[in-house]
Design a protein around this motif. Structure first.
Motif, PDB file in Angstrom:
ATOM      1  N   ASN A  21       4.226  -4.864   1.836  1.00  0.00           N
ATOM      2  CA  ASN A  21       5.682  -4.784   1.732  1.00  0.00           C
ATOM      3  C   ASN A  21       6.163  -5.152   0.332  1.00  0.00           C
ATOM      4  O   ASN A  21       7.135  -4.587  -0.162  1.00  0.00           O
ATOM      5  CB  ASN A  21       6.352  -5.658   2.788  1.00  0.00           C
ATOM      6  N   GLN A  22       5.491  -6.092  -0.316  1.00  0.00           N
ATOM      7  CA  GLN A  22       5.865  -6.446  -1.693  1.00  0.00           C
ATOM      8  C   GLN A  22       5.642  -5.257  -2.613  1.00  0.00           C
ATOM      9  O   GLN A  22       6.461  -4.993  -3.499  1.00  0.00           O
ATOM     10  CB  GLN A  22       5.064  -7.666  -2.174  1.00  0.00           C
ATOM     11  N   ALA A  26       8.444  -3.277  -4.732  1.00  0.00           N
ATOM     12  CA  ALA A  26       8.320  -2.996  -6.166  1.00  0.00           C
ATOM     13  C   ALA A  26       8.664  -1.528  -6.438  1.00  0.00           C
ATOM     14  O   ALA A  26       9.307  -1.218  -7.453  1.00  0.00           O
ATOM     15  CB  ALA A  26       6.904  -3.319  -6.647  1.00  0.00           C
ATOM     16  N   ASN A  27       8.264  -0.628  -5.556  1.00  0.00           N
ATOM     17  CA  ASN A  27       8.630   0.783  -5.708  1.00  0.00           C
ATOM     18  C   ASN A  27      10.137   0.980  -5.566  1.00  0.00           C
ATOM     19  O   ASN A  27      10.742   1.765  -6.301  1.00  0.00           O
ATOM     20  CB  ASN A  27       7.878   1.648  -4.691  1.00  0.00           C
ATOM     21  N   LEU A  28      10.741   0.272  -4.616  1.00  0.00           N
ATOM     22  CA  LEU A  28      12.195   0.373  -4.447  1.00  0.00           C
ATOM     23  C   LEU A  28      12.920  -0.149  -5.694  1.00  0.00           C
ATOM     24  O   LEU A  28      13.934   0.422  -6.116  1.00  0.00           O
ATOM     25  CB  LEU A  28      12.654  -0.405  -3.212  1.00  0.00           C
ATOM     26  N   GLN A  29      12.394  -1.213  -6.273  1.00  0.00           N
ATOM     27  CA  GLN A  29      13.001  -1.751  -7.491  1.00  0.00           C
ATOM     28  C   GLN A  29      12.925  -0.732  -8.626  1.00  0.00           C
ATOM     29  O   GLN A  29      13.862  -0.605  -9.421  1.00  0.00           O
ATOM     30  CB  GLN A  29      12.312  -3.054  -7.894  1.00  0.00           C
ATOM     31  N   VAL A  53      17.408   3.426  -0.064  1.00  0.00           N
ATOM     32  CA  VAL A  53      16.647   2.283  -0.563  1.00  0.00           C
ATOM     33  C   VAL A  53      16.988   1.046   0.268  1.00  0.00           C
ATOM     34  O   VAL A  53      16.103   0.278   0.660  1.00  0.00           O
ATOM     35  CB  VAL A  53      16.929   2.043  -2.068  1.00  0.00           C
ATOM     36  N   PHE A  54      18.260   0.868   0.568  1.00  0.00           N
ATOM     37  CA  PHE A  54      18.708  -0.264   1.389  1.00  0.00           C
ATOM     38  C   PHE A  54      18.056  -0.222   2.773  1.00  0.00           C
ATOM     39  O   PHE A  54      17.533  -1.227   3.256  1.00  0.00           O
ATOM     40  CB  PHE A  54      20.238  -0.226   1.509  1.00  0.00           C
ATOM     41  N   TYR A  55      18.052   0.946   3.414  1.00  0.00           N
ATOM     42  CA  TYR A  55      17.439   1.076   4.744  1.00  0.00           C
ATOM     43  C   TYR A  55      15.939   0.808   4.693  1.00  0.00           C
ATOM     44  O   TYR A  55      15.389   0.166   5.589  1.00  0.00           O
ATOM     45  CB  TYR A  55      17.709   2.447   5.350  1.00  0.00           C
ATOM     46  N   GLN A  56      15.282   1.306   3.645  1.00  0.00           N
ATOM     47  CA  GLN A  56      13.844   1.059   3.536  1.00  0.00           C
ATOM     48  C   GLN A  56      13.569  -0.424   3.326  1.00  0.00           C
ATOM     49  O   GLN A  56      12.641  -0.977   3.901  1.00  0.00           O
ATOM     50  CB  GLN A  56      13.226   1.878   2.402  1.00  0.00           C
ATOM     51  N   TYR A  57      14.381  -1.084   2.519  1.00  0.00           N
ATOM     52  CA  TYR A  57      14.236  -2.520   2.315  1.00  0.00           C
ATOM     53  C   TYR A  57      14.384  -3.267   3.651  1.00  0.00           C
ATOM     54  O   TYR A  57      13.616  -4.171   3.957  1.00  0.00           O
ATOM     55  CB  TYR A  57      15.267  -3.018   1.295  1.00  0.00           C
ATOM     56  N   PRO A 103      16.668 -13.467  -2.344  1.00  0.00           N
ATOM     57  CA  PRO A 103      17.729 -12.474  -2.164  1.00  0.00           C
ATOM     58  C   PRO A 103      17.477 -11.260  -3.052  1.00  0.00           C
ATOM     59  O   PRO A 103      17.023 -11.402  -4.190  1.00  0.00           O
ATOM     60  CB  PRO A 103      19.002 -13.208  -2.568  1.00  0.00           C
ATOM     61  N   PRO A 104      17.751 -10.070  -2.549  1.00  0.00           N
ATOM     62  CA  PRO A 104      17.455  -8.846  -3.302  1.00  0.00           C
ATOM     63  C   PRO A 104      18.540  -8.518  -4.326  1.00  0.00           C
ATOM     64  O   PRO A 104      19.256  -7.520  -4.202  1.00  0.00           O
ATOM     65  CB  PRO A 104      17.391  -7.795  -2.201  1.00  0.00           C
TER      66      PRO A 104
END
Length: 177
Positions: A21-22, A26-29, A53-57, A103-104
């Motif tokens: 998940n990390q 990192a890909n989402l970031q 991206v929010f939903y995947q997070y 926190p993201p």
């Protein structure tokens, strides 16, 4: 049909879900870093991609949350009726809790959010409801209570100590002593 067993999830997360998940985060970031560039700054496209991206997070959070208060449920075999139940190792549950506490900020950076129709406050509320709703779920708390006699268990006091440390004391680990 084993909702408490974190080994049974919708996606294959490898042999260490926190690391998997990390890597996903990192890909989402990376997507968020280049969101404006990749969408040409078009607000509708930026909003759509940001929402994805929010939903995947949120899915990543859900995968990790399942480890806290999780119970391995293994079929006992032909000669023994029932299911062997064993709480997830306390260290693995603590690792999952620690995963949840950052926190993201990257997801709601002013550079990206400026001009988007959704409010970062509303999105953060959705995340908080998900995380706290799951962490304080009655069934999860019961499983944590049931595991208190186990060696190296992660317990309800561990959970609430972690919540106290990360929320009400702004994450200061110095105040734990």
């Amino acid at each position: 049909d084993t909702p408490a067993d974190p080994r049974f999830q919708a996606e294959d997360l490898g042999n260490d879900p926190m690391i998997a998940n990390q890597l996903g985060i990192a890909n989402l970031q990376l997507v968020m870093k280049y969101l404006k560039e990749w969408t040409g700054g078009r607000v509708e496209e930026m909003a759509l991609l940001h929402k994805e991206v929010f939903y995947q997070y949120r899915r990543y959070l859900g995968h990790v949350l399942k480890w806290i208060g999780g119970v391995y449920e293994t079929p006992a075999g032909k000669k023994v009726n029932g299911v062997l139940r064993k709480p997830v190792e306390g260290i693995k549950q603590q690792e999952a809790f620690d995963f949840m506490t950052a926190p993201p900020e990257w997801l709601f950076s002013p550079e990206v959010m400026d001009g988007l129709p959704e409010s970062p406050e509303v999105s953060m509320e959705i995340l908080c409801n998900q995380v706290f709703g799951e962490l304080l779920n009655k069934q999860k708390l019961i499983r944590l209570l049931d595991s208190e006699g186990e060696e190296s268990a992660y317990t309800v006091p561990d959970l609430f100590t972690g919540l106290d440390r990360t929320i009400w004391r702004n994450g200061s680990k110095k105040e734990q002593s």
